[in-house]
Design an enzyme around this catalytic site. Sequence first.
Site: not given
Lengths: 73, 364
Positions: A11-13
């Site tokens: 998942s981000c980042p």
Amino acid sequence: MTKRIDCTGLSCPLPVVETRKALKDLKSGQSLEVVVDTGTSKENVTRLAKSEGFEVSAPVQDGDQFIITITKP
Amino acid sequence: MEKVKSFFKTNYLVILAGLLIGVLASLLQKLGNPKNMGICVACFERDIAGALGLHRAAVVQYIRPEIIGFVFGAMVAAFIFKEFRPRLGSAPIIRFILGFFAMVGALAFLGCPWRALLRLAGGDGNAILGLLGLAAGVGIGVIFIRNGYNLGRNRKTHPAAASVLPLIMLGLLLLLIIKPVLSSGAVFFSSEGPGSQHANYLAALGIAMAIGFAAQRTRFCTMGAIRDVILMKDFHLMSGVIALLAGAFVMNLILGQAHWGFSAQPIAHTNQLLNFGGMLLAGLAFALAGGCPGRQLFLSGEGDGDAAIFVIGMIVGAAFAHNFTTAGTPWPNNPTNWGWSTAAIIVGLIFCTVIGLTMRKAVD
């Protein structure tokens, strides 16, 4: 030799963080393949590489994944 | 000049999304939503928790169609652009607790990052402390991320698993439309206070779906905006956040909704330690979970089951915050429960710090 990093499921980042780390080791003319599986990661990785002056190929879709090839000019 | 042109060419979509959110949030206030609360993901999830009877704070109980619309709008966009991708399994219990403490922090301040911006756009100076706390919290999160913090990979899952939160939202919408009255008193709808102030539900649902659609397409995220600036000096998302603030500010001026000052601001208090500390905790929890509350709803709409668990954690956190009186109370200041708020923030900060320091196994 082209190096490849697998950022699927991250998942981000993290895809951007991992890509950035890998780009630091790249020498002129060498390429890095980044495998991602969301539109967000595809855009973020592409934007990062472009902003840092790398050449970025159009992402190639392979099933549920996208492969982005980044080359150091 | 070329640099400015290039910046707008790269970022105009997220800037338009931010403007859209700011303008429509301000309009929602005109249409009946509480002052400086055209949209507040934290407050509106808290109102839903109240409507279901998970807490009994009588003034904040309503099934907010905005939350439902955000998920639906993002889901529509994800289906149209073939981005609906069922996925799940990246440390779900941790995401639940991060959602829980994110809500505890946000409610001590009285708002999510979106509302912090809307409060500032409405002239509430206390929001500055909240935004500073948010930035500091995200900054601490970035330090953890730089040092290897991660929650591990998610996996592809069944569409049914990814449909749970959208189906819960559908159930909530039906409860809002039918308004059943059970012998327990549920479903609870406030007759006074912020919970009783709302726009027409169809207008709110439509506006929220438009925002959900735009935000899914542009990956709009307030936490991500701050994180990307600190982590990479990337102002892409930040340009959208500034546009939100500007859109709401101009719209508030046009509609006569701006009132400057610190005291007597709508649904706000002037305990700056709680304003800063609450959003410090919220910002850290958002950073560790990878998205602000709005973004978690949009991700849920595109099939991210882990984001859905964060949302459920926030709703449970809201119930806790009101049952255990850790939520801030609006003006006039009431110091009675400030000790509980402070204790909850400290516990949350300790939890997030332990998570940030210990979940650092290298990504395989």
